[in-house]
Motif scaffolding. Structure first.
Motif: not given
Length: 358
Positions: A36-43, A57-59
């Motif tokens: 999830m951290l990686l996805l958030t960073f990518d987004a 942002k994570a949600f």
């Protein structure tokens, strides 16, 4: 294969090594949370330093972007709610579960929480469909055997705080008080609430608690400040460093876990949010929760507390500073809340004047 490009992965690894291993260590230990951290960073090309911004942002990442790790797969929400309504209902769901100190729960309890939340916010939905969406679409609820649990406890705390802060001031104050009265370990939720909206947290919750503390303190008939605190917190255990004999920290404890003193949680909140504490040791909180203490432990605390009275200057000086810090914080919050009240009054008068002119 991950759809995130190699450059983003490289940048994320560098951020983990330089910052995130300290600030988000608990998340990195969990494979799902690390993803999830990686996805958030990518987004968003960054991981926010402030917790509440990260959870927000994570949600969004989980709700809109989680399929990035599942190419060719598109989720279908059974509830057909708009994202903002879905979020409002989930926040209320978190609140209902949090009040009952439920981090993990059965399907029947999850259904109960959805029904309660739906009634509070006025969003009609099938409980089973909503639970399905939380687990399979947003992936913020996990299912292990017959037990549901949140992806991470901090999500529950964050959304509980978001729910309360989104209410009108009088209702917000009532719900803060509800949690304050029924939960013994909720300083993280209060800390998040303070971070998200300091004014609302202080005026709708903390002000009344500091008023009560200061009033009780002033009305106490005990002469020594040590005895004042001992009465208010059931016992004050003082720990000294063996090497130097100087005061390390004080423990505000209680013997009856079903009826903890009202000021115990207040002390935890003041420590976690404002750093107001008795102890010198900055590496740990000065408060150690003594839940369900046995007679032996209670007697030991009393014995050590009696020994502490043999060094009244050291401990009394610390407690004096602690009390002074609380009274100062109370005055600061009173001024802030009064200023906000005056601004609201001025705004209301301006609106009435404008309405008359029209």
């Amino acid at each position: 294969k991950s759809p995130i490009n190699k450059e983003k992965v490289r940048l994320f690894k560098n951020k983990v090594k330089s910052e995130l291993h300290l600030s988000h260590g608990a998340f990195l230990e969990n494979p799902l949370l690390a993803s999830m951290l990686l996805l958030t960073f990518d987004a968003f090309s960054d991981i926010p330093g402030k917790r509440h911004i990260f959870y927000n942002k994570a949600f969004t990442t989980l709700y809109d972007y989680h399929d990035a790790f599942k190419p060719g797969f598109s989720r279908e929400f059974k509830t057909n709610l708009e994202e903002d309504d879905f979020r409002v209902l989930f926040a209320a769901f978190c609140f209902c579960a949090y009040v009952e100190e439920a981090y993990s729960f059965s399907l029947s309890r999850a259904v109960k929480f959805v029904k309660e939340a739906s009634g509070i916010v006025g969003i009609d939905v099938s409980p089973n469909d909503f639970i399905n969406d939380l687990r399979k679409c947003v992936c913020i609820l996990l299912l292990d055997g017959d037990e549901y649990s949140f992806l991470h406890r901090s999500f529950q705390e964050y959304f509980c705080a978001e729910f309360i802060l989104g209410l009108d001031d009088d209702v917000s104050a009532e719900f803060f008080d509800l949690i304050y009265g029924c939960r013994k370990n909720s300083e993280e939720m209060f800390s998040l609430a303070a971070e998200m909206d300091r004014r609302k947290f202080e005026c709708n919750f903390l002000k009344s608690k500091l008023d009560a503390f200061c009033l009780s303190f002033e009305k106490s008939k005990e002469d020594s400040i040590y005895d004042k605190f001992s009465i208010m917190f059931s016992s004050v255990d003082v720990i000294y460093r063996k090497s130097t004999g100087s005061l390390d920290h004080a423990i505000f404890a209680f013997a009856d876990e079903e009826n903890p003193p009202a000021y115990f949680l207040l002390s935890q909140i003041l420590n976690s949010i404002y750093g107001i504490r008795v102890g010198e040791n900055s590496a740990m909180a000065f408060i150690i929760v003594q839940m369900g203490m046995t007679t032996t432990i209670i007697e030991s605390l009393k014995f050590r507390s009696e020994r502490a009275k043999q060094r009244p200057v050291d401990i009394n000086e610390r407690l004096e500073k602690y009390a002074h810090a609380i009274f100062e914080k109370r005055s600061e919050i009173q001024s802030s809340c009064e200023s906000h009240k005056n601004k609201l009054g001025a705004l209301a008068r301006a609106k009435r004047k404008l309405a008359k002119q029209q």
